[in-house]
Design a protein around this motif. Structure first.
Motif, PDB file in Angstrom:
ATOM      1  N   GLY A  60      -8.364  13.583  11.774  1.00 40.94           N
ATOM      2  CA  GLY A  60      -8.116  12.152  11.722  1.00 40.94           C
ATOM      3  C   GLY A  60      -6.637  11.833  11.779  1.00 40.94           C
ATOM      4  O   GLY A  60      -5.829  12.448  11.079  1.00 40.94           O
ATOM      5  N   ILE A  61      -6.274  10.875  12.640  1.00 45.79           N
ATOM      6  CA  ILE A  61      -4.888  10.425  12.783  1.00 45.79           C
ATOM      7  C   ILE A  61      -4.871   8.908  12.643  1.00 45.79           C
ATOM      8  O   ILE A  61      -5.637   8.202  13.308  1.00 45.79           O
ATOM      9  CB  ILE A  61      -4.302  10.810  14.160  1.00 45.79           C
ATOM     10  N   LEU A  62      -4.004   8.408  11.760  1.00 43.03           N
ATOM     11  CA  LEU A  62      -3.836   6.965  11.601  1.00 43.03           C
ATOM     12  C   LEU A  62      -2.448   6.578  12.100  1.00 43.03           C
ATOM     13  O   LEU A  62      -1.437   7.005  11.544  1.00 43.03           O
ATOM     14  CB  LEU A  62      -3.999   6.560  10.138  1.00 43.03           C
ATOM     15  N   LEU A  63      -2.409   5.796  13.154  1.00 45.40           N
ATOM     16  CA  LEU A  63      -1.148   5.277  13.678  1.00 45.40           C
ATOM     17  C   LEU A  63      -0.900   3.906  13.061  1.00 45.40           C
ATOM     18  O   LEU A  63      -1.782   3.043  13.085  1.00 45.40           O
ATOM     19  CB  LEU A  63      -1.210   5.136  15.200  1.00 45.40           C
ATOM     20  N   PHE A  64       0.288   3.705  12.521  1.00 45.98           N
ATOM     21  CA  PHE A  64       0.610   2.396  11.962  1.00 45.98           C
ATOM     22  C   PHE A  64       1.979   1.955  12.451  1.00 45.98           C
ATOM     23  O   PHE A  64       2.863   2.767  12.714  1.00 45.98           O
ATOM     24  CB  PHE A  64       0.554   2.412  10.429  1.00 45.98           C
ATOM     25  N   GLY A  65       2.133   0.658  12.589  1.00 45.51           N
ATOM     26  CA  GLY A  65       3.396   0.095  13.069  1.00 45.51           C
ATOM     27  C   GLY A  65       3.203  -1.353  13.463  1.00 45.51           C
ATOM     28  O   GLY A  65       2.076  -1.866  13.467  1.00 45.51           O
ATOM     29  N   PRO A  66       4.284  -2.040  13.797  1.00 38.74           N
ATOM     30  CA  PRO A  66       4.190  -3.463  14.140  1.00 38.74           C
ATOM     31  C   PRO A  66       3.292  -3.708  15.346  1.00 38.74           C
ATOM     32  O   PRO A  66       3.118  -2.830  16.196  1.00 38.74           O
ATOM     33  CB  PRO A  66       5.647  -3.845  14.462  1.00 38.74           C
ATOM     34  N   SER A  67       2.729  -4.892  15.412  1.00 38.51           N
ATOM     35  CA  SER A  67       1.943  -5.284  16.586  1.00 38.51           C
ATOM     36  C   SER A  67       2.818  -5.226  17.832  1.00 38.51           C
ATOM     37  O   SER A  67       3.966  -5.669  17.816  1.00 38.51           O
ATOM     38  CB  SER A  67       1.389  -6.698  16.411  1.00 38.51           C
ATOM     39  N   GLY A  68       2.266  -4.672  18.889  1.00 38.50           N
ATOM     40  CA  GLY A  68       3.007  -4.590  20.147  1.00 38.50           C
ATOM     41  C   GLY A  68       3.969  -3.437  20.239  1.00 38.50           C
ATOM     42  O   GLY A  68       4.734  -3.341  21.206  1.00 38.50           O
ATOM     43  N   ALA A  69       3.950  -2.521  19.248  1.00 36.87           N
ATOM     44  CA  ALA A  69       4.898  -1.403  19.256  1.00 36.87           C
ATOM     45  C   ALA A  69       4.489  -0.283  20.200  1.00 36.87           C
ATOM     46  O   ALA A  69       5.283   0.610  20.476  1.00 36.87           O
ATOM     47  CB  ALA A  69       5.075  -0.846  17.842  1.00 36.87           C
ATOM     48  N   GLU A  78       9.238  -7.654   7.708  1.00 40.01           N
ATOM     49  CA  GLU A  78       8.075  -6.836   8.067  1.00 40.01           C
ATOM     50  C   GLU A  78       8.488  -5.399   8.361  1.00 40.01           C
ATOM     51  O   GLU A  78       7.805  -4.446   7.981  1.00 40.01           O
ATOM     52  CB  GLU A  78       7.355  -7.447   9.280  1.00 40.01           C
ATOM     53  N   ILE A  79       9.636  -5.224   9.051  1.00 40.61           N
ATOM     54  CA  ILE A  79      10.125  -3.876   9.332  1.00 40.61           C
ATOM     55  C   ILE A  79      10.401  -3.129   8.030  1.00 40.61           C
ATOM     56  O   ILE A  79      10.056  -1.949   7.881  1.00 40.61           O
ATOM     57  CB  ILE A  79      11.405  -3.941  10.190  1.00 40.61           C
ATOM     58  N   ALA A  80      11.025  -3.807   7.064  1.00 40.67           N
ATOM     59  CA  ALA A  80      11.313  -3.177   5.776  1.00 40.67           C
ATOM     60  C   ALA A  80      10.015  -2.747   5.087  1.00 40.67           C
ATOM     61  O   ALA A  80       9.957  -1.692   4.438  1.00 40.67           O
ATOM     62  CB  ALA A  80      12.092  -4.144   4.890  1.00 40.67           C
ATOM     63  N   LYS A  81       8.970  -3.535   5.252  1.00 35.98           N
ATOM     64  CA  LYS A  81       7.680  -3.205   4.644  1.00 35.98           C
ATOM     65  C   LYS A  81       7.085  -1.954   5.281  1.00 35.98           C
ATOM     66  O   LYS A  81       6.549  -1.072   4.583  1.00 35.98           O
ATOM     67  CB  LYS A  81       6.735  -4.402   4.801  1.00 35.98           C
ATOM     68  N   PHE A  82       7.194  -1.851   6.597  1.00 38.17           N
ATOM     69  CA  PHE A  82       6.701  -0.659   7.292  1.00 38.17           C
ATOM     70  C   PHE A  82       7.496   0.581   6.882  1.00 38.17           C
ATOM     71  O   PHE A  82       6.919   1.655   6.655  1.00 38.17           O
ATOM     72  CB  PHE A  82       6.783  -0.842   8.811  1.00 38.17           C
ATOM     73  N   GLU A  83       8.807   0.430   6.801  1.00 41.15           N
ATOM     74  CA  GLU A  83       9.644   1.578   6.457  1.00 41.15           C
ATOM     75  C   GLU A  83       9.368   2.049   5.033  1.00 41.15           C
ATOM     76  O   GLU A  83       9.373   3.254   4.751  1.00 41.15           O
ATOM     77  CB  GLU A  83      11.109   1.217   6.650  1.00 41.15           C
ATOM     78  N   TYR A 131       4.039   7.057   2.271  1.00 43.02           N
ATOM     79  CA  TYR A 131       2.770   7.650   2.707  1.00 43.02           C
ATOM     80  C   TYR A 131       2.832   8.336   4.069  1.00 43.02           C
ATOM     81  O   TYR A 131       1.905   9.074   4.411  1.00 43.02           O
ATOM     82  CB  TYR A 131       1.683   6.576   2.768  1.00 43.02           C
ATOM     83  N   GLY A 132       3.860   8.050   4.865  1.00 44.27           N
ATOM     84  CA  GLY A 132       3.935   8.633   6.202  1.00 44.27           C
ATOM     85  C   GLY A 132       3.964  10.159   6.171  1.00 44.27           C
ATOM     86  O   GLY A 132       4.587  10.752   5.291  1.00 44.27           O
ATOM     87  N   GLN A 133       3.279  10.756   7.133  1.00 40.25           N
ATOM     88  CA  GLN A 133       3.183  12.212   7.186  1.00 40.25           C
ATOM     89  C   GLN A 133       3.552  12.720   8.571  1.00 40.25           C
ATOM     90  O   GLN A 133       2.946  13.646   9.087  1.00 40.25           O
ATOM     91  CB  GLN A 133       1.775  12.659   6.805  1.00 40.25           C
ATOM     92  N   ASP A 165      -5.686  13.012   8.291  1.00 44.85           N
ATOM     93  CA  ASP A 165      -4.784  14.140   8.058  1.00 44.85           C
ATOM     94  C   ASP A 165      -3.322  13.751   8.246  1.00 44.85           C
ATOM     95  O   ASP A 165      -2.441  14.281   7.576  1.00 44.85           O
ATOM     96  CB  ASP A 165      -5.122  15.294   9.011  1.00 44.85           C
ATOM     97  N   ARG A 166      -3.076  12.876   9.195  1.00 41.33           N
ATOM     98  CA  ARG A 166      -1.693  12.462   9.469  1.00 41.33           C
ATOM     99  C   ARG A 166      -1.612  10.952   9.558  1.00 41.33           C
ATOM    100  O   ARG A 166      -2.460  10.308  10.166  1.00 41.33           O
ATOM    101  CB  ARG A 166      -1.196  13.066  10.808  1.00 41.33           C
ATOM    102  N   LEU A 167      -0.580  10.387   8.934  1.00 41.16           N
ATOM    103  CA  LEU A 167      -0.266   8.969   9.054  1.00 41.16           C
ATOM    104  C   LEU A 167       1.052   8.878   9.814  1.00 41.16           C
ATOM    105  O   LEU A 167       2.091   9.323   9.316  1.00 41.16           O
ATOM    106  CB  LEU A 167      -0.144   8.302   7.679  1.00 41.16           C
ATOM    107  N   VAL A 168       1.009   8.325  11.004  1.00 38.67           N
ATOM    108  CA  VAL A 168       2.148   8.378  11.921  1.00 38.67           C
ATOM    109  C   VAL A 168       2.714   6.976  12.139  1.00 38.67           C
ATOM    110  O   VAL A 168       2.001   6.065  12.577  1.00 38.67           O
ATOM    111  CB  VAL A 168       1.732   8.992  13.276  1.00 38.67           C
ATOM    112  N   TYR A 169       3.976   6.831  11.844  1.00 37.37           N
ATOM    113  CA  TYR A 169       4.659   5.538  11.998  1.00 37.37           C
ATOM    114  C   TYR A 169       5.152   5.390  13.434  1.00 37.37           C
ATOM    115  O   TYR A 169       5.989   6.163  13.908  1.00 37.37           O
ATOM    116  CB  TYR A 169       5.835   5.476  11.018  1.00 37.37           C
ATOM    117  N   VAL A 170       4.634   4.392  14.127  1.00 33.50           N
ATOM    118  CA  VAL A 170       5.071   4.077  15.490  1.00 33.50           C
ATOM    119  C   VAL A 170       6.084   2.942  15.392  1.00 33.50           C
ATOM    120  O   VAL A 170       5.727   1.793  15.129  1.00 33.50           O
ATOM    121  CB  VAL A 170       3.886   3.678  16.386  1.00 33.50           C
TER     122      VAL A 170
END
Length: 310
Positions: A35-44, A296-301, A307-309, A166-171
């Protein structure tokens, strides 16, 4: 198009999605990522990354796509409804495909788990519980199954569900080098006289623009050039002549005249030859607003740090 700042994320997806599917023998005795979870701003560019990685599998896996909203029945606030039914159905589709390799991609994953007018607290609890059960059951099945989810609100995903990935990936939003590549690529679709130097300038002044913002910038610039052509006297005359011909055709039968077809050809030729100029881009840039703010960027960072892996 070179998306340099996404290479890290794409490499993780290659490791999690492409290699197990195309070369399962490499993972004999090893546990591949499930399992891979990609997270990041809309449109990234999260969905593009998934699509690019799926393309690299060269049709070696079945691909099942879903949207978080689609997995929530519209009537699930009513008594007697089974809110988890759509989740069960899509995971049954995955299991039917096994042991052939299968990739399940769920976009806007947070929509599946959030309480709203559409999802009551009890329905949300049942959907979450069923999702956990189905993910665990897929892990026990023979064959390769990979669940890839994308979200712009990772903080809305509860801890038990988050831990199933398994991985949380920040885009992240594109850096300057990537913005240059995206802008230059988008303008290849239009006639223009713009230089790499100008594209570098645009990349430098579009910090915090998402990939979608940059695509819209190019489209708006193109439409600015079309609007100028549309308002020219030559095009206005052609359009008036065409309108008169259409009125005449209403009272007659037969095919449009050669003159009418010739006017249309002239109009299409002018549209195709109309170049996008610097002033068109400058005007589009003045009207563009970046879609992601600093808060919003600060919240993602902060989320990535906790939690990012990747």
């Amino acid at each position: 198009m070179n998306v340099s700042c996404y290479e890290r994320s794409l490499n993780i997806l290659k490791e999690a999605v492409v290699l197990p599917v195309r070369f399962p023998e490499l993972f004999a005795g090893r546990n591949a990522w499930r399992g891979i979870l990609l997270f990041g701003p809309s449109g990234a560019g999260k969905t593009k990354l998934v699509n690019d990685s799926i393309a690299l599998t060269q049709n070696s896996a079945a691909v099942i796509r879903a949207h978080g909203n689609d997995l929530v029945p519209s009537n699930c606030v009513r008594n007697g409804c089974n809110p988890e039914s759509a989740v069960v159905d899509i995971f049954n589709e995955v299991k039917k495909t096994l042991p052939k390799p299968v990739i399940l991609f769920i976009d806007d994953f947070e929509c599946l788990l959030n309480e709203s007018e559409k999802i009551s607290p009890e329905a949300c609890r049942r959907i979450t519980t069923e999702l956990l059960v189905q993910i665990d059951d897929c892990d026990k099945q023979p064959g390769v199954s990979v669940i890839v989810a994308a979200t712009s609100k990772p903080w809305d995903i509860c801890c038990p569900v988050r831990k199933r990935f398994d991985r949380l990936v920040y885009v992240t939003l594109p850096d300057q080098q990537t913005r240059f590549a995206i802008i230059k690529h988008e303008f290849t679709n239009f006639q223009h006289n713009l230089t790499d130097e100008f594209f570098e300038y645009l990349a430098s002044v579009t910090e915090r623009f998402s990939c979608s913002d940059l695509v819209m910038l190019a489209r708006d610039a193109c439409w600015n050039s079309v609007r100028k052509l549309q308002n020219s006297s030559q095009v206005q005359n052609l359009m008036k002549q065409d309108e008169k011909m259409q009125m005449n055709l209403k009272n007659t039968t037969g095919n449009p005249s050669h003159n009418q077809e010739g006017r249309k050809d002239s109009l299409y030729q002018m549209l195709n030859e109309q170049s996008v100029l610097k002033c068109d881009v400058d005007d589009a840039l003045l009207n563009m607003k970046k879609s992601v703010d600093d808060e919003e960027i600060a919240k993602f960072e902060s989320f990535n740090e906790n939690y990012g892996q990747d």
